[in-house]
Motif scaffolding. Structure first.
Motif, PDB file in Angstrom:
ATOM      1  N   ARG A  64      -3.883   0.178  -2.962  1.00  0.00           N
ATOM      2  CA  ARG A  64      -2.716  -0.564  -3.428  1.00  0.00           C
ATOM      3  C   ARG A  64      -1.444  -0.035  -2.761  1.00  0.00           C
ATOM      4  O   ARG A  64      -0.485  -0.779  -2.532  1.00  0.00           O
ATOM      5  N   GLY A  65      -1.435   1.257  -2.445  1.00  0.00           N
ATOM      6  CA  GLY A  65      -0.284   1.834  -1.755  1.00  0.00           C
ATOM      7  C   GLY A  65      -0.075   1.236  -0.373  1.00  0.00           C
ATOM      8  O   GLY A  65       1.065   1.064   0.069  1.00  0.00           O
ATOM      9  N   ILE A  66      -1.183   0.904   0.309  1.00  0.00           N
ATOM     10  CA  ILE A  66      -1.070   0.260   1.617  1.00  0.00           C
ATOM     11  C   ILE A  66      -0.437  -1.121   1.464  1.00  0.00           C
ATOM     12  O   ILE A  66       0.358  -1.554   2.308  1.00  0.00           O
ATOM     13  N   LEU A  67      -0.777  -1.812   0.381  1.00  0.00           N
ATOM     14  CA  LEU A  67      -0.135  -3.108   0.120  1.00  0.00           C
ATOM     15  C   LEU A  67       1.372  -2.953  -0.018  1.00  0.00           C
ATOM     16  O   LEU A  67       2.141  -3.798   0.434  1.00  0.00           O
ATOM     17  N   ASP A  68       1.797  -1.883  -0.679  1.00  0.00           N
ATOM     18  CA  ASP A  68       3.242  -1.633  -0.817  1.00  0.00           C
ATOM     19  C   ASP A  68       3.871  -1.403   0.559  1.00  0.00           C
ATOM     20  O   ASP A  68       4.994  -1.862   0.814  1.00  0.00           O
ATOM     21  N   GLN A  69       3.158  -0.698   1.449  1.00  0.00           N
ATOM     22  CA  GLN A  69       3.669  -0.491   2.800  1.00  0.00           C
ATOM     23  C   GLN A  69       3.787  -1.827   3.544  1.00  0.00           C
ATOM     24  O   GLN A  69       4.776  -2.070   4.230  1.00  0.00           O
TER      25      GLN A  69
END
Length: 447
Positions: free
Chosen positions: A437-442
């Motif tokens: 999910r952190g990659i989605l934020d990026q």
């Protein structure tokens, strides 16, 4: 006077094209992470994967059960009869009596190659189920992102068409004003109007595609989606990948952490244990058996109507011949195992190709975006120069329309190139099992 009128009319058009994007206070829509969260619980594919995972986690316990003691109880309650015959036409001493029997049997396998293989296969199936659930989770990131970006493409198209339509409408108005004052030509009006009508038709088509893309995204997340944040033409100053994250770096991660590759490896383990289970048909089985039986028979009233018996011993079953089915089952299982190994090799090769494609999609995509930003700036200058040439009477309305179209195309190509780059970025992380999910934020921050 002619130059002055043209300059005044073109002033608003030039200022419009110089500021791409949306206003700072424009309302923001649903983000990638928000829609992923909704899809995680509502996507039918994920629901199916979750149910399959829950099912697979019982496989080990099922296999283990075959190695543990098996206890059963059985009973028979009924009536029996006996006739003692005389000659061919008569019967004597006919009676009817009650017979009840109850048996308690316990059996513990001591040696059973098939049940041991079934237990090992159950463990392998449990691992496979967990990995397949991980595969589905990684694929969900990819599906949501693709649906999100499909909508973004249509949003970008509508935004750029709207800006182009406004600019062309201003050009139509200006041409009519100049023609009314005797300083323009009717062909200028016709050229601008025909281009405006074409853009209106393109806008209608883009609106229709946007509705379809919006419905797809909302259906996948099972949540209302009215809008998403507007995409920006800006880019980070450096590539999304640090210098140490080379292609070899991502290849190594893929070989170690790819869920798709791990699933193929787990499938090989399942096939191996299935082969062992089939080969067990050639081996004897040994088990410890105990049995207690109680029977009641009213026929023997003169004796004891109840009798108890027990048995404790070791039973050995040796297969001799089953019509060739065991050998055929072994051959089939061996072929399935070879197929599973071939599937693993295919997946490993495909993974290498996908990782390389995704990596180059990010690296080359970033370079293309930088080049497209330069192209946008160049086309903006070209439009400005064309407008100045029009003020001096050296350029025509058609020249302005063509310059506007080239600028529109350059900006559309920039946004599409950026979407392709971000999609490759997401795809690379999903293929290597690194998507979170952190990659989605990026991705949202780069969006």
């Amino acid at each position: 006077m002619k130059v002055r009128l043209r300059a005044m009319a073109l002033l608003s058009l030039s200022s419009f094209w110089m500021v791409p994007g949306v206003a700072a206070n424009a309302p923001q829509g649903r983000t990638l992470a928000e829609l992923y969260d909704a899809s995680r619980f509502n996507d039918p594919t994920m629901k199916s994967a979750d149910a399959a995972y829950q099912s697979s986690q019982n496989e080990e316990a099922i296999g283990r059960g075959g190695l543990l003691p098996q206890v059963s109880i059985s009973s028979r309650y009924g009536r029996s009869g006996r006739t003692d015959g005389g000659d061919d036409t008569s019967f004597v001493n006919s009676n009817d009596y009650q017979t009840n029997t109850m048996s308690l049997v316990a059996q513990q396998p001591l040696y059973d190659k098939g049940k041991w293989a079934a237990y090992q296969q159950g463990k392998a199936r449990g691992v496979l189920g967990a990995i397949q659930f991980d595969v589905a989770g990684q694929a969900l990131f990819d599906r949501v992102t693709k649906a999100y970006f499909d909508l973004a493409r249509e949003e970008n198209e509508i935004k750029l068409i709207g800006q182009q339509k406004t600019a062309i409408a201003g050009l139509v108005t200006m041409s009519k004003r100049l023609y009314a004052s005797g300083q323009g030509a009717v062909t200028d009006i016709d050229e601008a109007q025909s281009r405006y009508d074409l853009v209106v038709a393109q806008e209608i088509e883009a609106q229709s595609k946007r509705v379809a893309a919006l419905r797809t995204l909302a259906t996948r997340a099972n949540t209302p989606v009215a809008d998403i944040p507007s995409m920006q033409e800006r880019l980070p100053d450096v590539s999304p990948f640090p210098s140490e994250q080379t292609l070899d770096y991502w290849m190594a991660i893929a070989q170690d952490a790819s869920p798709d590759l791990a699933a193929k490896q787990a499938a090989i383990k399942v096939a191996e244990q299935q082969t062992e289970a089939e080969r067990a048909g050639h081996y004897p089985t040994v088990s410890l058996t105990t049995q207690f039986t109680r029977s009641e028979d009213t026929q023997y009233q003169s004796l004891s109507p109840r009798q108890d018996s027990y048995y404790v011993g070791v039973s050995v079953d040796i297969p001799l011949y089953r019509g060739g089915s065991t050998s055929a089952s072994v051959s089939k299982a061996e072929a399935d195992m070879a197929g599973a190994q071939a599937d693993y090799d295919v997946q490993r090769q495909q993974l290498s190709e996908d990782v390389e494609t995704d990596y180059l999609g990010v690296v080359a995509g970033y370079a293309k975006c930088r080049a497209m930003m330069t192209a946008v700036a160049s086309n903006q200058k070209a439009l400005t120069s064309t407008e100045k040439g029009y003020q001096g009477g050296e350029r025509t309305t058609v020249d302005i329309l063509d310059a506007q179209q080239r600028l529109f195309q350059a900006r559309r190509d920039l946004l599409n190139a950026k979407l392709d780059m971000l999609l490759s970025y997401v795809s690379l992380h999903t293929h290597t099992g690194q998507m979170t999910r952190g990659i989605l934020d990026q991705v949202q921050a780069l969006f």
